[in-house]
Design an enzyme around this catalytic site. Structure first.
Site, PDB file in Angstrom:
ATOM      1  N   TYR A  84      10.728 -33.825 -22.264  1.00 43.11           N
ATOM      2  CA  TYR A  84       9.510 -33.758 -22.408  1.00 43.11           C
ATOM      3  C   TYR A  84       8.500 -34.161 -20.854  1.00 43.11           C
ATOM      4  CZ  TYR A  84       8.981 -38.738 -22.540  1.00 43.11           C
ATOM      5  OH  TYR A  84       9.039 -39.925 -22.358  1.00 43.11           O
ATOM      6  N   ARG A 106      -0.741 -46.998 -21.813  1.00 46.36           N
ATOM      7  CA  ARG A 106      -0.938 -48.262 -20.715  1.00 46.36           C
ATOM      8  C   ARG A 106      -1.255 -49.118 -21.606  1.00 46.36           C
ATOM      9  NH1 ARG A 106      -2.589 -43.649 -17.784  1.00 46.36           N
ATOM     10  NH2 ARG A 106      -1.611 -43.333 -15.858  1.00 46.36           N
ATOM     11  N   ARG A 132       3.935 -48.455 -22.613  1.00 44.56           N
ATOM     12  CA  ARG A 132       4.462 -49.368 -21.529  1.00 44.56           C
ATOM     13  C   ARG A 132       3.874 -51.029 -21.616  1.00 44.56           C
ATOM     14  NH1 ARG A 132       2.646 -47.534 -15.699  1.00 44.56           N
ATOM     15  NH2 ARG A 132       0.868 -48.602 -16.589  1.00 44.56           N
ATOM     16  N   GLU A 178      11.244 -45.654 -11.537  1.00 45.98           N
ATOM     17  CA  GLU A 178       9.990 -45.358 -10.853  1.00 45.98           C
ATOM     18  C   GLU A 178      10.104 -46.197  -9.441  1.00 45.98           C
ATOM     19  OE1 GLU A 178       6.478 -47.047 -12.189  1.00 45.98           O
ATOM     20  OE2 GLU A 178       7.439 -48.127 -13.167  1.00 45.98           O
ATOM     21  N   GLY A 193       8.613 -42.220 -13.664  1.00 45.01           N
ATOM     22  CA  GLY A 193       6.973 -42.657 -13.186  1.00 45.01           C
ATOM     23  C   GLY A 193       7.070 -41.964 -12.004  1.00 45.01           C
ATOM     24  N   THR A 194       6.724 -40.858 -11.692  1.00 44.24           N
ATOM     25  CA  THR A 194       6.537 -40.068 -10.575  1.00 44.24           C
ATOM     26  C   THR A 194       5.710 -40.619  -9.229  1.00 44.24           C
ATOM     27  OG1 THR A 194       5.762 -38.339 -11.432  1.00 44.24           O
ATOM     28  CG2 THR A 194       8.018 -38.178 -11.045  1.00 44.24           C
ATOM     29  N   ASN A 195       4.540 -41.168 -10.062  1.00 42.41           N
ATOM     30  CA  ASN A 195       3.472 -41.755  -8.928  1.00 42.41           C
ATOM     31  C   ASN A 195       4.218 -42.912  -8.056  1.00 42.41           C
ATOM     32  OD1 ASN A 195       1.685 -40.209 -10.170  1.00 42.41           O
ATOM     33  ND2 ASN A 195       0.753 -41.810 -11.463  1.00 42.41           N
ATOM     34  N   ASP A 196       4.837 -43.990  -8.888  1.00 41.58           N
ATOM     35  CA  ASP A 196       5.385 -45.118  -7.976  1.00 41.58           C
ATOM     36  C   ASP A 196       6.718 -44.498  -7.485  1.00 41.58           C
ATOM     37  OD1 ASP A 196       3.736 -47.145  -8.082  1.00 41.58           O
ATOM     38  OD2 ASP A 196       4.237 -47.842 -10.287  1.00 41.58           O
ATOM     39  N   LYS A 225       0.839  -1.281  -0.065  1.00 43.20           N
ATOM     40  CA  LYS A 225      -0.078   0.011  -0.085  1.00 43.20           C
ATOM     41  C   LYS A 225       0.776   1.282   0.072  1.00 43.20           C
ATOM     42  CE  LYS A 225      -3.770  -0.374   2.675  1.00 43.20           C
ATOM     43  NZ  LYS A 225      -4.339  -0.931   3.849  1.00 43.20           N
TER      44      LYS A 225
HETATM   45  P1  ADP Z   1      -7.595  -2.189   3.699  1.00 44.08           P
HETATM   46  O1  ADP Z   1      -6.366  -2.328   3.046  1.00 44.08           O
HETATM   47  O2  ADP Z   1      -7.869  -3.431   4.701  1.00 44.08           O
HETATM   48  O3  ADP Z   1      -8.772  -2.090   2.492  1.00 44.08           O
HETATM   49  P2  ADP Z   1      -7.547   0.432   4.035  1.00 44.08           P
HETATM   50  O4  ADP Z   1      -6.165   0.887   5.023  1.00 44.08           O
HETATM   51  O5  ADP Z   1      -7.445   0.454   2.497  1.00 44.08           O
HETATM   52  O6  ADP Z   1      -7.794  -0.859   4.523  1.00 44.08           O
HETATM   53  O7  ADP Z   1      -8.559   1.183   4.472  1.00 44.08           O
HETATM   54  C1  ADP Z   1      -9.903   0.940   4.800  1.00 44.08           C
HETATM   55  C2  ADP Z   1     -11.011   2.251   4.131  1.00 44.08           C
HETATM   56  O8  ADP Z   1     -10.686   3.333   4.411  1.00 44.08           O
HETATM   57  C3  ADP Z   1     -10.721   2.019   2.476  1.00 44.08           C
HETATM   58  O9  ADP Z   1     -11.893   2.177   2.197  1.00 44.08           O
HETATM   59  C4  ADP Z   1      -9.883   3.297   2.252  1.00 44.08           C
HETATM   60  O10 ADP Z   1     -10.191   3.811   0.977  1.00 44.08           O
HETATM   61  C5  ADP Z   1     -10.509   4.234   3.546  1.00 44.08           C
HETATM   62  N1  ADP Z   1      -9.342   5.197   3.760  1.00 44.08           N
HETATM   63  C6  ADP Z   1      -8.272   4.990   4.220  1.00 44.08           C
HETATM   64  N2  ADP Z   1      -7.507   5.986   4.131  1.00 44.08           N
HETATM   65  C7  ADP Z   1      -8.205   7.004   4.113  1.00 44.08           C
HETATM   66  C8  ADP Z   1      -8.132   8.461   4.237  1.00 44.08           C
HETATM   67  N3  ADP Z   1      -6.901   8.983   4.173  1.00 44.08           N
HETATM   68  N4  ADP Z   1      -9.060   9.134   3.592  1.00 44.08           N
HETATM   69  C9  ADP Z   1     -10.386   8.533   3.351  1.00 44.08           C
HETATM   70  N5  ADP Z   1     -10.588   7.192   3.318  1.00 44.08           N
HETATM   71  C10 ADP Z   1      -9.553   6.604   3.773  1.00 44.08           C
HETATM   72 MG    MG Z   2      -7.829  -1.009   1.005  1.00 43.10          MG
HETATM   73 MG    MG Z   3       4.360 -47.244 -12.190  1.00 43.23          MG
END
Ligand code: ADP
Ligand code: MG
Ligand code: MG
Length: 915
Positions: free
Chosen positions: A892, A601, A657, A786, A807-810, A42
């Site tokens: 193969y 087979r 086989r 195998e 023959g990786t099963n056996d 993120k």
């Molecule tokens: P997750 O990763 O679990 O989705 P988020 O950190 O993205 O959680 O946040 C949860 C919610 O809050 C999301 O819908 C996000 O868009 C909203 N949100 C997070 N930060 C802000 C912000 N600065 N302003 C407005 N909404 C926010």
């Molecule tokens: Mg989010």
């Molecule tokens: Mg066999």
């Protein structure tokens, strides 16, 4: 903690000073998208978006290294952190001309977690932080909207009370205590939705919330904004080790050491009135991959409201009418995101008073069909090259282009009773189940079900897995049902608001139609249509084109399939063969792109019609003379089968086989059948019974089978070889010039001498047949690897063998000392204790069985550098195992016909990944 684990303070101190713990995004941006490890997914993408000029509210990321430090130092922070965070807040204040904790124009922030890999919903986010009894008035003043300010405040106390101060439901039955107070108040004042509460109502609620916290938590809700901030930061770091997050990490193999980052970001408000909104969008349709804007939003709402399902969100297309300017801005962002990140994006946005902000972006999860379509179309649009496009498609997704679909004719005749949002492509027919438990129960009884619910939750997961498809009447494209369908490749129609589901009466109603539990229903996850009754399915479009029943130009799905397969064939270096025993299977595999048969087979050929009688006669024979007379009757059958297969393979190599299973598998256990057999063979019943008894083995898997049969009864090897060579001669001399290149494979060899013994017979028969028919036959003789002894003595065995086929099963059974049919008792325990992280029979145990294979490859090639190497176990259809086979240098892989397309793609990916 043990004493030795405590780090030297001096060294840590030095590291601290030189280390950067906080990274800004906004006017100045320190990070970028490549820094996921440090900033979390993120944080890294917020930084990237800010630096390419997208409207991201400013903020900063506290790095994952702080999380690691925090857990290494008894939950304390590096010394310098406090000051750095205070400075970072100041920088945000300056950019926005707001003040954190200020009365006049207060700055509010969100505190959000963000690990390297997204862990949706696993850890906690806090919004509107910075509000207290004073700043709430300030927010009311600047916004001229006290109701909004107090709504933010009550939301904040609710989140903070739960996440930071631990005021939550105490038992599973109890509801969230804040929610209880909210609902009580709404009921009392007659408010239908949260938005109907007045300022005075919200003020009452805030008072009640604070009292609740005082009663249930150790202290009062903090008024000091810095204290709030540190409380929230610690809660996010703390949530890295909460139960939910630990479980999630186990499920997805995310190491605990990675840690999470914390993002602190200026708030923007989607709940500032009717000119504001919040939403989630995908740059393309994640269900079918189409290049359309996809997503949903809510007017006058905040954060998770869209996903929470309290109000039904609107489809993004409606925003064009409701907020035309913001929609245009959003369209621009959509195209900029794709151009920049070069993949389909799943992003969050908020509109505050007609101004657009972007809060998150990541590569969107998608269905198999969507994965293929998006990769092909993005390559066409020059957003990515062929190599990248190939790697973007999980090899298994090819399967979703090959699954059966509703028969178009049956579809025309069916009645549509409602429509919903198409969220997981394909057609599903089954009996209605209203609960996950019922779905499981009915499936266990052998019935096919469609799970029908108003909406689904994580508790329904197991029932969803058991169902043919999922239908919900509420919730949009980011609802739980849609999300799961995308991840699991389930057929899904969601948010079908025309449907009423009554759990108590167990009915599903649309207009005049009332359906009960157990009635048939059909859903089309490609169009969103819902039908009453059963609808017949038919082959996928791809299959119909390959079979000649549909023109290629009539099917876009086929075009997608063909494009990806062509790309794959250009890039892969391994050949793809198939395991096929009949001309029919062989032709199907060839249509899917098989370049030969890696395992034919022969035992299956002995079960049909009269053959089984001759086979039994052969087994029950007292001496060689009797045995030969029975085998003589079997010969023409075998020959005919081989002719069919050679013709179907049209010059491609065919590995056959020789007889492998223990003989008793061919004998009847049933008294009636035994008697019939005695009559037909004209021997006394006792004789049959005695002979069967004498063939009994305690452990047939390790008994008289494989090459041991041919060594004990050379006539069998002789007959089979003769059938193969006679068939070859016949096809070679046929009117249509077809090349034939048989490869004869001796099973279960562990000693070079075993192979030598059988080889002599094969060569002798070959000579006889060539002389008799005056043809030259090109053939190879090789062995399966195998049993561990074969792998270990591969250098010796290679002296006799033209090829090895693993023959990786056996080989897995014998290397692990484990019978595949007897692992049920302990398998679950082994998995949950992570002794096996994958079923060793579905994905090669690379560290064990794989080592044997590597050794055998190396030894085999040291004796015979050009020895042909392949694999014919079921692992040959598993992408991870295919990658391994590529790395050890096999020529193969040979898998079952339906997996051939997956194997072609996986082999190309293996090549791209490892070069
Ligand atoms: P997750 O990763 O679990 O989705 P988020 O950190 O993205 O959680 O946040 C949860 C919610 O809050 C999301 O819908 C996000 O868009 C909203 N949100 C997070 N930060 C802000 C912000 N600065 N302003 C407005 N909404 C926010
Ligand atoms: Mg989010
Ligand atoms: Mg066999």
């Amino acid at each position: 903690m043990s004493r030795t684990q405590i780090k030297k303070p001096a060294k840590t101190q030095k590291n601290n000073k030189s280390k950067k713990f906080v990274y800004a995004f906004g006017k100045v941006t320190d990070g970028n998208t490549t820094m996921r490890e440090l900033l979390g997914g993120k944080g890294a993408n917020l930084a990237e978006m800010a630096s390419i000029g997208l409207p991201v509210p400013p903020g900063f990321t506290i790095s994952t290294e702080v999380c690691t430090y925090y857990y290494d130092h008894e939950q304390r922070y590096p010394m310098a952190l406090r000051q750095t965070v205070a400075d970072s807040i100041k920088s945000v204040e300056k950019q926005l001309d707001k003040k954190f904790g200020g009365r006049k124009n207060p700055l509010l922030v969100s505190v959000r977690s963000g690990a390297r890999d997204s862990m949706p919903g696993m850890m906690d986010t806090i919004l509107n932080l910075g509000l207290n009894d004073e700043t709430v008035e300030g927010l009311a003043d600047v916004s001229k909207n006290p109701q909004f300010a107090w709504d933010c405040y009550r939301r904040f106390i609710q989140m903070y009370g739960g996440v930071v101060m631990g005021v939550t439901a105490r038992t599973e039955e109890e509801e969230d205590p804040f929610h209880v107070l909210l609902e009580k108040l709404k009921h009392k004042v007659g408010a239908e939705s949260d938005n109907d509460l007045t300022t005075a109502n919200l003020q009452t609620l805030v008072t009640q919330y604070k009292a609740l916290i005082r009663k249930r938590a150790r202290g009062a809700f903090p008024q000091d904004v810095m204290q709030q901030l540190w409380g929230a930061v610690s809660a996010v770091f703390g949530s890295w080790r909460n139960e939910r997050a630990i479980l999630y990490r186990q499920e997805y193999g995310i190491p605990a050491e990675w840690g999470t980052a914390v993002n602190v970001q200026a708030m923007v408000f989607g709940n500032a009135g009717d000119d504001s909104a919040t939403g989630v969008a995908f740059t393309r349709d994640p269900a079918n991959g189409e290049k359309v804007f996809y997503g949903e939003y809510l007017i006058n709402a905040q954060g998770e409201d869209v996903v929470a399902g309290l109000r039904t969100p609107n489809s993004i297309s409606q925003l064009a009418k409701e907020m035309p300017k913001s929609f245009k801005d959003l369209e621009k962002v959509r195209s900029k995101l794709e151009k920049h990140f070069k993949d389909m994006q799943d992003f969050e946005f908020t509109i505050e008073k007609n101004k657009l902000f972007i809060l998150q972006t990541r590569n969107g999860k998608r269905t198999g069909l969507a994965a293929v379509r998006i990769a092909v179309e993005m390559q066409k649009e020059r957003l990515m090259n062929v190599e990248t496009a190939l790697l973007k498609i999980p090899a298994e997704s090819i399967d979703s282009l090959l699954v059966p679909v509703f028969d178009p004719k049956a579809l025309k005749a069916a009645t549509v009773i409602a429509t919903g949002l198409p969220a997981g492509p394909g057609g599903a027919t089954g009996r209605i189940a209203f609960t996950a438990a019922q779905a499981e129960k009915a499936t266990r009884e052998g019935k096919k079900v469609v799970l029908c619910r108003t909406e689904t939750s994580p508790d329904d997961l197991k029932g969803m897995l058991h169902s043919q498809g999922i239908l919900t009447s509420r919730g949009g494209v980011s609802s739980h049902a849609a999300l799961v369908a995308r991840q699991l490749g389930k057929v899904c129609v969601c948010g079908a608001s025309g449907i009423k589901i009554n759990y108590e009466k167990k009915t599903l109603t649309t207009g005049k139609t009332v359906l009960n539990e157990g009635d048939y229903i059909s859903i089309d996850g490609t169009t969103g249509a819902i039908y009453k009754g059963m609808i017949a399915s038919t082959d996928s479009e791809v299959k119909r084109v390959l079979d000649g029943g549909l023109k290629p130009s009539k099917s876009y799905t086929f075009e997608l399939f063909q494009t990806v397969m062509k790309w794959a064939d250009i890039h892969r270096t391994m050949n793809i063969r198939t395991n096929a025993d009949t001309p029919n299977m062989a032709s199907q595999a060839v249509a899917f792109g098989a370049e030969g048969i890696g395992l034919c087979r022969t035992e299956h050929m002995f079960f049909e019609g009269d053959r089984i009688d001759y086979m039994r006669q052969m087994i029950l024979a007292v001496d060689e003379v009797q045995r030969r007379s029975a085998l003589k009757k079997l010969l023409p059958f075998q020959k005919k089968d081989f002719v069919g297969i050679f013709k179907a393979m049209n010059g491609r190599p065919v590995t056959i086989r020789l007889l492998d299973p223990p003989l008793h598998e061919f004998l009847p256990s049933d008294d009636v059948v035994r008697r019939q057999l005695a009559e037909r063979l004209d021997v006394p019943l006792d004789y049959v019974i005695d002979r069967i008894k004498s063939l009994h083995e305690e452990n047939p898997m390790l008994g008289c089978r494989g090459c041991r049969l041919g060594i004990l009864y050379p006539e069998i090897t002789e007959m089979q070889s003769r059938a193969i060579f006679e068939a070859t001669a016949q096809v070679l001399k046929g009117k249509k010039k077809i090349k034939v290149k048989p490869e004869i494979m001796i099973p279960l060899v562990g000693f070079r001498e075993e192979l030598a013994d059988q080889l002599a017979i094969v060569h002798r028969v070959a000579k006889e047949v060539m002389k008799k028919h005056k043809v030259r036959i090109n053939y190879l003789v090789g062995t399966m690897i195998e049993v561990p002894r074969a792998a270990i003595t591969a250098d010796e065995i290679a002296k006799e063998a033209d090829f090895f086929s693993f023959g990786t099963n056996d080989l897995t059974q014998t290397a692990l000392g484990l019978s595949r049919d007897d692992m049920g008792l302990f398998y679950d325990e082994y998995q949950s204790k992570e002794i096996y992280n994958k079923n060793p029979f579905s994905s090669i145990d690379q560290r064990g069985v794989g080592k044997l294979m590597e050794f055998a490859v190396e030894r085999g090639r040291s004796t015979k550098p050009d020895i042909k190497l392949g694999i014919c176990g079921e692992h040959a259809g598993d992408p991870k195992s295919i990658d391994f086979c590529h790395r050890v240098g096999l020529d193969y892989v040979s898998c079952s016909p339906p997996r051939v397309p997956i194997a072609r793609l996986a082999a190309a990916q293996a090549k791209l990944r490892n070069s």
